[in-house]
Design an enzyme around this catalytic site. Sequence first.
Site, mmCIF file in Angstrom:
data_model
loop_
_atom_site.group_PDB
_atom_site.id
_atom_site.type_symbol
_atom_site.label_atom_id
_atom_site.label_comp_id
_atom_site.label_asym_id
_atom_site.label_seq_id
_atom_site.Cartn_x
_atom_site.Cartn_y
_atom_site.Cartn_z
ATOM 1 N N LYS A 69 71.637 50.527 36.424
ATOM 2 C CA LYS A 69 70.555 49.794 37.094
ATOM 3 C C LYS A 69 70.112 50.453 38.410
ATOM 4 O O LYS A 69 69.683 49.777 39.351
ATOM 5 C CB LYS A 69 70.943 48.320 37.371
ATOM 6 C CG LYS A 69 71.530 47.552 36.222
ATOM 7 C CD LYS A 69 70.791 47.679 34.926
ATOM 8 C CE LYS A 69 69.401 47.162 34.908
ATOM 9 N NZ LYS A 69 68.670 47.542 33.665
ATOM 10 N N ARG A 167 72.465 52.727 44.161
ATOM 11 C CA ARG A 167 71.552 51.685 44.645
ATOM 12 C C ARG A 167 72.342 50.658 45.444
ATOM 13 O O ARG A 167 73.542 50.449 45.169
ATOM 14 C CB ARG A 167 70.926 51.010 43.415
ATOM 15 C CG ARG A 167 69.931 49.932 43.725
ATOM 16 C CD ARG A 167 69.360 49.368 42.428
ATOM 17 N NE ARG A 167 68.247 48.484 42.691
ATOM 18 C CZ ARG A 167 67.587 47.824 41.739
ATOM 19 N NH1 ARG A 167 67.931 47.980 40.466
ATOM 20 N NH2 ARG A 167 66.583 47.033 42.052
ATOM 21 N N SER A 175 70.283 43.025 39.481
ATOM 22 C CA SER A 175 69.508 43.618 38.386
ATOM 23 C C SER A 175 70.338 43.621 37.092
ATOM 24 O O SER A 175 69.826 43.354 36.003
ATOM 25 C CB SER A 175 69.104 45.048 38.781
ATOM 26 O OG SER A 175 68.695 45.798 37.682
HETATM 27 N N1 LIG Z 1 61.271 55.449 40.428
HETATM 28 C C1 LIG Z 1 62.230 54.538 40.529
HETATM 29 N N2 LIG Z 1 63.029 54.555 41.605
HETATM 30 C C2 LIG Z 1 63.978 53.625 41.753
HETATM 31 N N3 LIG Z 1 64.214 52.616 40.864
HETATM 32 C C3 LIG Z 1 63.459 52.566 39.773
HETATM 33 C C4 LIG Z 1 62.448 53.515 39.542
HETATM 34 N N4 LIG Z 1 61.885 53.197 38.377
HETATM 35 C C5 LIG Z 1 62.523 52.112 37.905
HETATM 36 N N5 LIG Z 1 63.467 51.710 38.756
HETATM 37 C C6 LIG Z 1 64.350 50.533 38.653
HETATM 38 O O1 LIG Z 1 65.631 50.928 38.163
HETATM 39 C C7 LIG Z 1 66.244 49.820 37.507
HETATM 40 C C8 LIG Z 1 66.715 50.276 36.132
HETATM 41 O O2 LIG Z 1 67.720 51.225 36.313
HETATM 42 P P1 LIG Z 1 68.290 52.088 35.112
HETATM 43 O O3 LIG Z 1 67.197 52.795 34.434
HETATM 44 O O4 LIG Z 1 69.379 52.937 35.686
HETATM 45 O O5 LIG Z 1 68.872 50.964 34.163
HETATM 46 S S1 LIG Z 1 69.945 51.150 33.001
HETATM 47 O O6 LIG Z 1 71.276 51.194 33.617
HETATM 48 O O7 LIG Z 1 69.622 52.354 32.253
HETATM 49 O O8 LIG Z 1 69.769 49.927 32.176
HETATM 50 C C9 LIG Z 1 65.194 48.732 37.434
HETATM 51 O O9 LIG Z 1 65.501 47.816 38.495
HETATM 52 P P2 LIG Z 1 65.136 46.234 38.426
HETATM 53 O O10 LIG Z 1 63.671 46.152 38.185
HETATM 54 O O11 LIG Z 1 65.540 45.680 39.772
HETATM 55 O O12 LIG Z 1 65.952 45.633 37.340
HETATM 56 C C10 LIG Z 1 63.897 49.494 37.664
HETATM 57 O O13 LIG Z 1 62.868 48.719 38.192
#
Ligand SMILES: Nc1ncnc2c1ncn2[C@@H]1O[C@H](COP(=O)(O)OS(=O)(=O)O)[C@@H](OP(=O)(O)O)[C@H]1O
Length: 429
Positions: A69, A167, A175
Amino acid sequence: MVRTYPYSCLFMWMRALIGFLVALIIFGKSQGFRSTLNASCCLSAKTLVSGVSPKIIPKNMAFIIGAQKSGTTFLFDELLNRHPDIRGQQYVKNGKERTVKEPQFFSFPVVRHEQFAEYLQLYSRSGDPQDESLTFVDASPNYIYYPPAACGVAAVFPNARIIAVLRDPVQRAFSHWNMGRIRSIRNSDAEERSRQDDASLDEESATRGFDDMVDRELQFMRSRNCSYEASRLPASVPRPSAEGTALISVNKWELGQNATLSNVASFPSWNECYPCMFHCGFFHHLSSAGDFFNSSQQVQDPPCMSHRAPSILRRGLYAYQLKWWLQHFKPEQFLVISHNRMYEDPDEVLEQVMDFLGLDPKKKRLKRKATKNSGWSLPKPENFKEKYHAVFSELYRYYEHPNKELYGLLASLPLGHAWGNPFPDRFQY
Ligand SMILES: Nc1ncnc2c1ncn2[C@@H]1O[C@H](COP(=O)(O)OS(=O)(=O)O)[C@@H](OP(=O)(O)O)[C@H]1O
């Protein structure tokens, strides 16, 4: 007849023997880290690599190890978009080529070389593993959290590049909980859905709210002296037991020389705290990672089950997880990225990642405006700000010390340069 040797001959033999022993010690020192690893760790390189053609083992592997996340999907997708030499596992589904982001192969200690061959073959579908210009990426964000992953990756890819996006652990936890909640809504049938309160759904414990999940996990961690709270872990607190399994021991990498970790001695290591994840009862009986998901063994080992679920707080204890990874790889093999920085300035961070991976700068694709919210971005429940305000504050206090440890660790290592500012000290809505 007893043979006698003249003194000079005996002296020569003794010199040779001493020389041999010295060579053995020197060799052992350079290899000691790895041999200890193979002997006591979850996954032996020999077991995996034997039976696999060296031709299908990629020359360059990079791992995005987490945290879950933290924007790992965005990072993986953008790397593939921006550089032709980045490759992922490839397979065909319904006649369409697809790329796997999360193979999760190294999360499980029980793997056989047939599965390793399969893991590698999916990579070789996207490019020649022997081509040194290519970098193959495994972006499994739970690797940072599961101790077997670090030693497994080190056993077969000792030169791998390791990338971690971190994060704010409170936002991460929320999240994560939210993802479980939404999955649960999607999975439950219509009748079930109508009976359940939307905000209290969660995949692992279908009726728990965020505050309830936090309480439950905190209690579990504290009961084991593994909550990593400075106030609860004075040096005199006994270390956790190994739960009937051998404690994993690896030699410390050269970390100690430069690092000034404040209280290494008073805190148990990550794998000491959660050794169950190495040799968990249910893992013993399974022959493959796939079996794990289907096996009834999952519920037959309650103490071990509590190591796995729920784990929305433990996954945010980055300092202790990274210290474990740092026992397996040299500090210069790591790039640690701040999620906030990646969100604020994705272009700059992606450039930095491509440079870290040593990708040919001439082949970089034209800079494209990154979509800020790619990856998973899930709708949050109504009223969550009011409902969970108190628990957010409690969690910021809880993570104060572990975060301080993280900042100290990052500052003391050459990977500090990729790190941005500390995490926010309050929930950003
Ligand atoms: N560019 C960028 N920078 C930072 N964060 C971002 C970005 N793009 C997506 N997100 C947010 O990342 C969250 C998803 O993380 P992951 O892709 O690692 O999720 S997972 O573990 O693969 O399920 C998810 O967080 P939440 O919306 O709070 O759930 C995404 O919104």
